[in-house]
Design an enzyme around this catalytic site. Structure first.
Site, PDB file in Angstrom:
ATOM      1  CB  CYS A 207      -0.892  -0.450   1.466  1.00  0.00           C
ATOM      2  SG  CYS A 207      -1.777  -1.496   1.516  1.00  0.00           S
TER       3      CYS A 207
ATOM      4  N   GLY B   5      -1.348   0.750  -4.963  1.00  0.00           N
ATOM      5  CA  GLY B   5      -2.416   0.720  -4.551  1.00  0.00           C
ATOM      6  C   GLY B   5      -3.803   1.628  -5.270  1.00  0.00           C
TER       7      GLY B   5
ATOM      8  N   GLY C 226       1.593  -2.968   5.006  1.00  0.00           N
ATOM      9  CA  GLY C 226       2.108  -3.937   5.219  1.00  0.00           C
ATOM     10  C   GLY C 226       1.283  -5.386   5.250  1.00  0.00           C
TER      11      GLY C 226
ATOM     12  CE1 TYR D 237       4.909  -5.197 -11.451  1.00  0.00           C
ATOM     13  CE2 TYR D 237       3.935  -5.165  -9.158  1.00  0.00           C
ATOM     14  CZ  TYR D 237       3.761  -5.187 -10.401  1.00  0.00           C
ATOM     15  OH  TYR D 237       1.960  -4.970 -10.792  1.00  0.00           O
TER      16      TYR D 237
END
Ligand code: SF4
Length: 489
Positions: A2, A28, A101, A255
């Site tokens: 996130c 996100g 997380g 990524y």
């Protein structure tokens, strides 16, 4: 994965939060939320992209110089409106919180909070666990004003209970802004300062790029196991509460993060170029006949350019991306992922036809996206398709915040490179080694000695991820996945 931001500025915080959230939208795309404070809290959150949620009317209502913002990528929870962060509690003082997380022992702590503290969690979002544990500890202090030691004790109470990874930002009404990172520092979190008023403005963010865009400087990482507290008069207090072995997530450089971001002082772009260079050495040894190097946009571009440069091959952006479709990997359900690949990418046939193509991507997770892209290139007339992944095979669940929590979903599970090539329809698959991946980061900052590489090697740095816990997480994920599929039907 996130994105999270906290700001205490000298003007309306929403101006910064909006810009900062746009800069980490890639972390996100499921929901976005902001809560600001001007003596009372003002909230706006919901499912959708930042610019969809924060309309001019919504922004006008988000008053005050302090605020926390979040872009969500769901891990635990089905991803309904009620799971959008930040979360709020009215006692003690009034608290808001958001995180990046994953609470690995979510189920156990949710039940414990209800049984022992009679706290009912009203969502499936794991930040509620951290918020309630933090609040429970502060509630015992019974002070008119909170001092740094009270905050640090509350963070310690979280550390004592919560397993997993978490980079957290909270604001306690009229008491101060707090940020902390789990003892292993798995997910990134940075602090910046802007000297634009009588007192400095402060901001925390998941990625340095948000701080750059909001014009915050003097940037530093929040350390693993460290809590930072900016008190009522904006004095900054910090304490390293737990000294775990700092183990940043390797996949951030591969990524997740934007190329212009620095994580633990390592620029993501430079790291991807290093990854391209080391993969080029490997490909050279294979002596493959290659006509053109094609990246899967956008994350693979930096590595693919370097591969083409090092091997003296033609480089072509022969896959064109529709920028208005979300990132496929972070789409919550597999069915959505599969159908969106075709909508998202389209080949330029003239660049492909009759060619032996080296396709470069950041990773191969489930194989659905890779298979669809290989098929697309074959339909466009490619003679050969070699598939190079600049990260190693993914074989183990991530319990720290990424939506790959079931072993069975990995195409590389129990498969060697030949079998993977067959599964995705490629003529050959080439993977980066884990050693080369670590070196690509360490080349830029030799001080990073350890990493979380659990999805590659199955070694969970927190040391508390038991087989039973993995099974629980897997079962939760499967039921959330099934529920999502039902919704999609
Ligand atoms: S398991 Fe993989 S994706 Fe998850 S935190 Fe570790 S390195 Fe990152």
């Amino acid at each position: 994965m996130c994105g999270v931001i906290g700001v205490w500025g000298n003007g309306p915080a929403i101006r910064d939060l909006y810009q900062g959230l746009l800069a980490i939208q890639h972390r996100g795309q499921d929901s976005a939320g902001v809560i600001t404070f001007d003596g009372r809290f003002h909230a706006k959150k919901g499912n959708g992209l930042v610019h969809d949620i924060f309309t001019p009317e919504a922004v006008a209502g988000l008053r005050g110089p302090i605020g926390i913002g979040h872009t969500r990528y769901p891990t635990i929870g089905g991803g309904g409106d009620e799971d959008a962060q930040p979360f709020q509690l009215n006692s003690p003082f009034g608290l808001i919180m958001a995180h990046n997380g994953n609470v690995a022992n979510y189920r156990e702590l949710r039940d414990e909070l209800y049984r022992d503290q009679h706290r009912l969690l009203n969502s499936d979002c794991d930040v509620e666990i951290i918020l309630n544990l933090f609040a429970e500890s502060l509630a015992h202090e019974r002070m008119k004003n909170l001092e740094p030691e009270h905050i640090f004790r509350a963070v310690e109470a979280v550390y004592n209970k919560v397993r997993g990874s978490y980079s957290v930002i909270a604001y306690i009404a009229d008491q101060g802004l707090v940020a902390f990172r789990d003892p292993y520092g798995i997910k990134p979190l940075v602090l910046g300062v802007r000297r634009d008023g009588l007192v400095p403005a402060y901001a925390f963010a998941s990625e340095t790029v948000s701080l750059n865009i909001m014009n915050f400087g003097e940037i530093r990482d929040v350390e693993a196991g460290e809590a930072v507290f900016i008190d009522r008069i904006r004095t900054v207090h910090h304490k390293r509460i737990r000294r775990g072995c700092h183990s940043p997530c390797l996949f951030e450089w591969v990524y997740f993060a934007r190329p212009d971001t620095f994580i633990d002082k390592v620029n993501v772009y430079k790291c991807r170029v290093n990854l391209g260079r080391s993969l080029a050495q490997q490909i050279r040894r294979m002596k493959l006949a290659i006509d053109v190097v094609v990246p899967v946009p956008d994350s693979a571009r930096d590595a693919a350019i370097e591969i083409a440069r090092k091997l003296d091959l033609k480089y072509s952006e022969a896959l064109v991306k529709n920028r208005y479709i979300g990132r496929t990997f972070i789409m919550p359900a597999d069915a959505k992922r599969r159908s969106s690949v075709r909508q998202k990418l389209n080949p330029i046939a003239s660049e492909i036809k009759g060619k032996k193509v080296l396709l470069v991507d950041d990773s191969i997770v489930r194989g659905n996206t890779s298979r669809a892209i290989v098929e697309m290139l074959r339909e466009a007339g490619a003679r050969k398709v070699y598939f190079a992944s600049y990260s190693p095979p993914l074989r183990h669940p991530c319990v720290y915040g990424i939506d790959m929590q079931t072993k069975t979903e990995f195409v590389a599970q129990d498969a060697d490179e030949e079998a993977i090539a067959r599964k995705i329809g490629a003529d050959k698959v080439i993977y980066q080694t884990l050693d080369a991946l670590k070196k690509a980061v360490q080349q830029e900052n030799p001080k990073i000695r350890h990493f979380c590489a659990a999805c590659f090697d199955g070694i969970y740095p927190t040391g508390d991820i038991t087989p039973d816990l993995l099974e629980d997480i897997e079962a939760d994920r499967k039921s959330a996945h099934d529920a999502q599929l039902e919704l999609n039907i």
